[in-house]
Design a protein around this motif. Structure first.
Motif, PDB file in Angstrom:
ATOM      1  N   SER A 478       0.843  -1.201   0.000  1.00 40.63           N
ATOM      2  CA  SER A 478       0.000   0.000   0.000  1.00 40.63           C
ATOM      3  C   SER A 478       0.874   1.244   0.000  1.00 40.63           C
ATOM      4  N   HIS A 480       1.392   5.327   1.170  1.00 35.58           N
ATOM      5  CA  HIS A 480       1.017   6.244   2.254  1.00 35.58           C
ATOM      6  C   HIS A 480       1.882   7.497   2.184  1.00 35.58           C
ATOM      7  N   LEU A 488       0.748   6.478  10.894  1.00 33.56           N
ATOM      8  CA  LEU A 488       1.648   5.355  10.617  1.00 33.56           C
ATOM      9  C   LEU A 488       2.222   4.797  11.916  1.00 33.56           C
ATOM     10  N   LEU A 610       4.575  -1.219   3.206  1.00 32.99           N
ATOM     11  CA  LEU A 610       4.042   0.136   3.172  1.00 32.99           C
ATOM     12  C   LEU A 610       5.067   1.040   2.487  1.00 32.99           C
TER      13      LEU A 610
END
Length: 717
Positions: A478, A480, A488, A610
């Protein structure tokens, strides 16, 4: 007649070999940059650093990476701010700063009779050369402050009568500290003044069809566009410069492809020895492994087996995506050599990676395995060397230490080199020369675009492991924004509560004024404020023992978060790690991101990656990260990334395994590589058949692009 003096007798010297006509013709281009007018020793060193070579041809191959259009030459009354503009004017007023102790600019008010503008200088050098009423010509970025036009630090400021010297189109070259464009312009003027008349090495029909310029003209178009006034109107220069770059790209690709075609013939013709195993040792290893090989592993093992059984030397690339099972293929191939009564060795670039291979080999191999690295000392080293020399250790695993002079093999038949791009060609050859007619298998986990396989690995057969072992769970990836750091950290706290172990990768070790990115040390300090002693740190500037202790503490669960740089990219196998967080992911190459992601997803638990990115993410960067998010297939990533990046920086943050082209950009490689490969094959076939149609010109091409081994072969017929 020249004489040679030997003892007290004078005798004629032996006749010198006749000079090579190609060498004489190319002498001006192969001479040092320092031989050019106006290039002194200090500038020569700077040009050599920027151009990656100290020859005139290296300077000519140092192509501009941009262009400033100075054709906009308006009257000041109607000049548009925000554009590079060139105009003539006279000096109206000179406003010096009130005090030299206060850093304020010099402001020079100029007028062209229709309007006024201010030239702004923080350095007094140019300002103090000006006088009121002096007629000047300037060029630079015009800006507007309030109701005033302003040009901070003009790129050019010359007397009006020299305004014609300001180029309409101004190349922008990559520079280095202390090197300025004027140095390159002076050197290039001298280089083109002595440029020899070279024969055309390309097929005339191709040149005509594609409307390509000649070699020298292509270089001139890019370095000195002002030499072509007929191209200054509209977009004519854009089209001409594109054709020039395509021509030079093709020259480079053709030279490389000829060398690769010749290398393939050499490899095919090199005598080897047939290695035929019984399969007994491999069967034991597979039973200990406990799983059936994947269909890809079975296919690749058969390809390698055919090469080993053939009477010529094997040179094969094994390209396997992260987690595809390259180590098992390497072990089974090496056991084939052992079954035939020989030795096999695997060399890895780091001790961490070598010991990881050793652990797998010791678990699966039915025969002894010796290990050798720089850290193996004293009695252990002597025992390893003796086992290798006598053949008591049929399998050998190690680092660069394997090709040292004191290492003797009993009968080395197969060499496996992991992460081959980390080794020089000479190092690869040194290990291969430890045996007699040694077969070589090189491995890489770096996905290489299919388009580039012909260039980087043209002298090798290629096997691909494109199927992962069953049971591997997909890694959820993903994107971010870094601006969401509080969220986070909260997500990280929840993951730790579930028992997760987390890699947090940063691109730098310490803060840099040039790059506004968080460093590993700074991120480590920040995370320790939240999670205390659960946070460890590993980076390349640490002592190796300290770094390995940090990695071991993380592997053992003593720490739960490991903040690291890319030292964990290869050779770190921690199945309990399930979360990978990569800070400023847009600064990494996609191949490197894919490798880093492969550090998780090695156990049974679901894993996550991430990608943390800057809030102001460009369109191309967003597409690249989205590509990584949407697929785990390294080969798809490599191919698509190559297309996305197109004619830009071929490597981004250079991705390992990419060829180091000087001329050829991504879009040209994709468009021209296949034609260059076919053309190279025709050249090699013509040479073998004694057809001399382009041989002399091709020899010059190979000399210019430093493919002289192939050149010598061609000259020999």
């Amino acid at each position: 007649m020249p004489t040679c003096r030997m003892k007290s007798r004078v005798s004629p010297c032996p006749p010198s070999p006749p000079p090579d006509p190609d060498t004489l013709l190319l002498a001006p281009l192969l001479a040092s940059v320092g031989s050019l007018p106006g290039v002194g020793p200090s500038v020569e060193r700077l040009i050599a650093r920027a151009a990656r070579g100290d020859r005139v041809i290296d300077l000519l191959f140092h192509l501009p990476d941009g262009l400033v259009d100075r054709r906009y030459r308006p009257q000041l009354a109607v000049a548009e701010a925000g554009r590079v503009c060139t105009f003539q004017a006279h000096v109206v007023r000179i406003i010096a700063p009130e005090s030299s102790r206060v850093r304020k600019p010099w402001r020079i008010v100029v007028s062209d009779g229709t309007g006024q503008a201010e030239l702004v200088f923080f350095s007094p050098y140019q300002a103090q050369r000006l006088r009121v009423d002096m007629q000047i010509c300037v060029s630079g970025m015009l800006e507007r402050f309030g109701d005033r036009l302003s040009m901070p630090h003009p790129d050019y400021l010359v007397p009006a009568e020299q305004g014609i010297m300001i180029p309409l189109l101004d190349p922008v070259w990559p520079l280095t500290g202390g090197l300025f464009p004027r140095h390159l312009r002076t050197a290039l003027q001298g280089a083109f003044a002595r440029f020899p008349a070279l024969p055309e090495w390309l097929d005339p029909e191709m040149v005509r069809k594609r409307k390509w310029p000649g070699f020298e003209q292509a270089l001139r178009i890019l370095h000195r566009p002002s030499d072509f006034p007929d191209l200054m109107e509209g977009d004519r220069y854009t089209a001409a410069s594109e054709r020039a770059r395509a021509r030079l790209s093709y020259d480079e690709l053709l030279a490389m492809q000829i060398a690769m075609a010749r290398a393939r013939i050499d490899n095919r013709d090199r005598p080897g020895r047939s290695i035929v195993g019984t399969g007994a040792l491999r069967a034991v290893a597979l039973s200990r492994f406990g799983h059936e090989p994947t269909t890809a592993q079975t296919r690749v093992l058969e390809e390698i087996g055919q090469d080993l059984r053939a009477p010529h030397r094997m040179t094969r690339l094994l390209q396997g995506d992260v987690g595809a099972g390259k180590t098992l293929v390497a072990l089974l191939s090496m056991l084939s050599a052992v079954e035939a009564g020989h030795q096999a060795a695997l060399m890895a670039p780091t001790e961490i990676l070598a010991r990881q291979h050793l652990a797998t080999f010791e678990k699966l191999s039915p025969v002894p395995v010796a290990f050798l690295s720089g850290s193996v000392k004293g009695r252990a080293r002597r025992q390893a060397l003796e086992a290798i020399r006598t053949g008591a250790a049929p399998l050998v695993v190690g680092t660069h230490a394997l090709f040292q002079d004191k290492v003797e093999f009993a009968d080395l038949a197969l060499v496996v080199i992991d992460e081959q791009h980390r080794f020089g060609v000479a190092q690869r050859m040194m290990l291969g020369e430890k045996g007699d007619r040694t077969d070589v298998l090189v491995m890489t986990a770096t996905p290489i675009p299919r388009t580039l396989l012909l260039t980087q690995w043209g002298d090798m057969q290629v096997s691909r492991l494109d199927v992962k072992p069953a049971g591997r769970k997909p890694i959820r990836t993903s994107l971010h924004a870094l601006s969401a750091m509080p969220e986070l950290v909260a997500a990280l706290r929840r993951a730790l509560a579930r028992g997760a172990q987390v890699f947090w990768v940063c691109p730098l070790v310490s803060e840099s004024e040039a790059l506004d990115i968080a460093a590993a040390e700074a991120r480590h300090a920040m995370l320790r404020e939240y999670f205390g002693d659960l946070v460890g740190l590993a980076h390349g500037q640490q002592d190796i023992a300290v770094r390995e202790e940090a990695i071991s503490a993380f592997a053992g669960g003593k720490t739960r978060i490991l903040v690291a740089t890319t030292v964990i990219e290869v050779g770190v196998d921690i199945p309990s790690a399930t979360v990978m967080m990569i800070e400023h992911a847009e600064r990494f190459g996609l191949a490197q991101l894919h490798q880093l992601r492969g550090r998780v997803g090695r156990g049974q638990a679901e894993s996550f990656c991430l990608l943390l990115h800057d809030s102001q993410l460009g369109q191309t960067a967003r597409r690249r990260l989205a590509l990584l998010r949407d697929t785990e297939d390294g080969f798809v990533i490599a191919d698509e990334d190559f297309r996305i990046r197109g004619g830009g920086d071929l490597a981004g943050h250079r991705q390992s395994g990419m060829p180091d082209f000087r001329m050829a950009a991504g879009v040209h490689i994709e468009q021209l590589l296949r034609a260059a490969a076919q053309d190279a094959q025709r050249v090699v076939e013509d040479t073998a058949a004694g057809v001399r149609r382009r041989t002399a010109a091709i020899a010059i091409l190979l000399e210019l692009f430093s493919r002289t081994d192939a050149q010598r072969i061609m000259k020999a017929g």
